[in-house]
Design a protein around this motif. Sequence first.
Motif, PDB file in Angstrom:
ATOM      1  N   LEU A 128       5.666   9.970   0.293  1.00  0.00           N
ATOM      2  CA  LEU A 128       4.943   9.886   1.619  1.00  0.00           C
ATOM      3  C   LEU A 128       3.529   9.384   1.276  1.00  0.00           C
ATOM      4  O   LEU A 128       2.869   8.775   1.947  1.00  0.00           O
ATOM      5  N   LEU A 129       2.798  10.160   0.462  1.00  0.00           N
ATOM      6  CA  LEU A 129       1.611   9.555  -0.117  1.00  0.00           C
ATOM      7  C   LEU A 129       1.462   7.738  -0.464  1.00  0.00           C
ATOM      8  O   LEU A 129       0.533   7.189  -0.088  1.00  0.00           O
ATOM      9  N   GLU A 130       2.534   7.475  -1.113  1.00  0.00           N
ATOM     10  CA  GLU A 130       2.560   5.945  -1.301  1.00  0.00           C
ATOM     11  C   GLU A 130       2.503   5.475  -0.021  1.00  0.00           C
ATOM     12  O   GLU A 130       1.761   4.151   0.323  1.00  0.00           O
ATOM     13  N   ALA A 131       3.383   5.798   0.871  1.00  0.00           N
ATOM     14  CA  ALA A 131       3.631   5.071   2.252  1.00  0.00           C
ATOM     15  C   ALA A 131       2.185   5.120   2.714  1.00  0.00           C
ATOM     16  O   ALA A 131       1.660   4.101   3.460  1.00  0.00           O
ATOM     17  N   GLU A 132       1.649   6.240   2.891  1.00  0.00           N
ATOM     18  CA  GLU A 132       0.220   6.496   3.498  1.00  0.00           C
ATOM     19  C   GLU A 132      -0.934   5.432   2.867  1.00  0.00           C
ATOM     20  O   GLU A 132      -1.608   4.853   3.533  1.00  0.00           O
ATOM     21  N   LEU A 133      -0.929   5.705   1.680  1.00  0.00           N
ATOM     22  CA  LEU A 133      -1.731   4.593   0.748  1.00  0.00           C
ATOM     23  C   LEU A 133      -1.550   3.098   1.175  1.00  0.00           C
ATOM     24  O   LEU A 133      -2.399   2.623   1.495  1.00  0.00           O
ATOM     25  N   ALA A 135      -0.235   1.926   3.973  1.00  0.00           N
ATOM     26  CA  ALA A 135      -0.500   1.734   5.663  1.00  0.00           C
ATOM     27  C   ALA A 135      -2.124   1.856   5.516  1.00  0.00           C
ATOM     28  O   ALA A 135      -2.782   0.974   6.115  1.00  0.00           O
ATOM     29  N   SER A 136      -2.918   2.644   4.691  1.00  0.00           N
ATOM     30  CA  SER A 136      -4.214   2.753   4.862  1.00  0.00           C
ATOM     31  C   SER A 136      -4.759   1.366   4.338  1.00  0.00           C
ATOM     32  O   SER A 136      -5.673   0.955   4.851  1.00  0.00           O
ATOM     33  N   GLN A 137      -4.390   0.754   3.462  1.00  0.00           N
ATOM     34  CA  GLN A 137      -4.628  -0.363   2.557  1.00  0.00           C
ATOM     35  C   GLN A 137      -4.572  -1.498   3.589  1.00  0.00           C
ATOM     36  O   GLN A 137      -5.305  -2.523   3.824  1.00  0.00           O
ATOM     37  N   THR A 138      -3.361  -1.480   4.464  1.00  0.00           N
ATOM     38  CA  THR A 138      -3.047  -2.465   5.456  1.00  0.00           C
ATOM     39  C   THR A 138      -4.038  -2.628   6.626  1.00  0.00           C
ATOM     40  O   THR A 138      -4.687  -3.569   6.874  1.00  0.00           O
ATOM     41  N   GLY A 139      -4.374  -1.291   6.915  1.00  0.00           N
ATOM     42  CA  GLY A 139      -5.272  -1.061   7.814  1.00  0.00           C
ATOM     43  C   GLY A 139      -6.972  -1.436   7.417  1.00  0.00           C
ATOM     44  O   GLY A 139      -7.564  -2.200   8.274  1.00  0.00           O
ATOM     45  N   MET A 159     -10.980   7.895   1.696  1.00  0.00           N
ATOM     46  CA  MET A 159      -9.842   8.545   1.940  1.00  0.00           C
ATOM     47  C   MET A 159      -8.661   8.060   0.935  1.00  0.00           C
ATOM     48  O   MET A 159      -7.829   8.482   0.456  1.00  0.00           O
ATOM     49  N   GLN A 160      -8.790   6.611   0.832  1.00  0.00           N
ATOM     50  CA  GLN A 160      -7.951   5.952  -0.329  1.00  0.00           C
ATOM     51  C   GLN A 160      -8.257   6.573  -1.498  1.00  0.00           C
ATOM     52  O   GLN A 160      -6.968   6.800  -2.420  1.00  0.00           O
ATOM     53  N   ALA A 161      -9.211   6.792  -1.961  1.00  0.00           N
ATOM     54  CA  ALA A 161      -9.549   7.506  -3.266  1.00  0.00           C
ATOM     55  C   ALA A 161      -8.892   8.872  -3.264  1.00  0.00           C
ATOM     56  O   ALA A 161      -8.211   9.148  -4.177  1.00  0.00           O
ATOM     57  N   HIS A 162      -9.020   9.672  -2.353  1.00  0.00           N
ATOM     58  CA  HIS A 162      -8.405  11.130  -2.388  1.00  0.00           C
ATOM     59  C   HIS A 162      -6.799  10.775  -2.433  1.00  0.00           C
ATOM     60  O   HIS A 162      -6.167  11.709  -2.998  1.00  0.00           O
ATOM     61  N   LEU A 163      -6.160  10.096  -1.491  1.00  0.00           N
ATOM     62  CA  LEU A 163      -4.854   9.693  -1.687  1.00  0.00           C
ATOM     63  C   LEU A 163      -4.325   9.200  -3.132  1.00  0.00           C
ATOM     64  O   LEU A 163      -3.284   9.794  -3.311  1.00  0.00           O
ATOM     65  N   ARG A 164      -5.035   8.580  -3.602  1.00  0.00           N
ATOM     66  CA  ARG A 164      -4.908   8.123  -5.089  1.00  0.00           C
ATOM     67  C   ARG A 164      -4.868   9.265  -5.788  1.00  0.00           C
ATOM     68  O   ARG A 164      -4.005   9.511  -6.961  1.00  0.00           O
ATOM     69  N   ALA A 165      -5.983   9.979  -5.911  1.00  0.00           N
ATOM     70  CA  ALA A 165      -6.121  11.303  -6.514  1.00  0.00           C
ATOM     71  C   ALA A 165      -4.813  12.293  -6.442  1.00  0.00           C
ATOM     72  O   ALA A 165      -4.276  12.942  -7.167  1.00  0.00           O
TER      73      ALA A 165
END
Length: 197
Positions: A128-133, A135-139, A159-165
């Motif tokens: 789920l985190l990979e998908a959210e990351l 989607a965030s990058q696409t946005g 937000m992307q940094a937090h998702l990656r962490a």
Amino acid sequence: MRGITSLGLAVLRLLAERPQHPYEMRQRMREEGLDRIIKVTHGALYHTVEALTKAEYVRGVETTKEGRRPERTVYAITDAGREVALDRLRGLLSTPAPEYPGYCAALAFMSLLPMEDAAGQLEQRCVLLEAELAASQTGYDALVKRGLPPVALVEMRYMQAHLRADLDLTRSLVDDIRAGRLRWQPVPGGTEQEVDR
């Protein structure tokens, strides 16, 4: 109005640019991707504008009516609103505040699950985190392509940094469980207690 919420701060920022009605503010928040970091519902936005008006941080400057549509009030920021927005923003930028994410609590109690179950749940979180990351990058890429200035996108980078962490930590927890570096033993009564960390 004691503290300005994130939504209130967003409203004040938009009104600092130019007077607008709430519908236009909501559209702008979507266009700028602010709805990814701030929960923006129709009711919450109108409630926030009402609270800001009551606190005299914004004021109605004109009311228009088109056809059968309800009246729309255009709001502008006041000097007091500009001052409180700047004060709140300075505080948010300069002072770390404790956050209490649910994931942190779940990790504290993870030893209630069998190790295999916990590892499976963490693997699901990784997906789920990979998908959210992604989607965030696409946005983010779409907003850059539309010409938004980099300063309008720094919150997405945060937000992307937090998702990656989060993803890195979760993957390492799965690896530690699978490799036996993170273990816990069953406790009588069907629960389990952590013995190594």
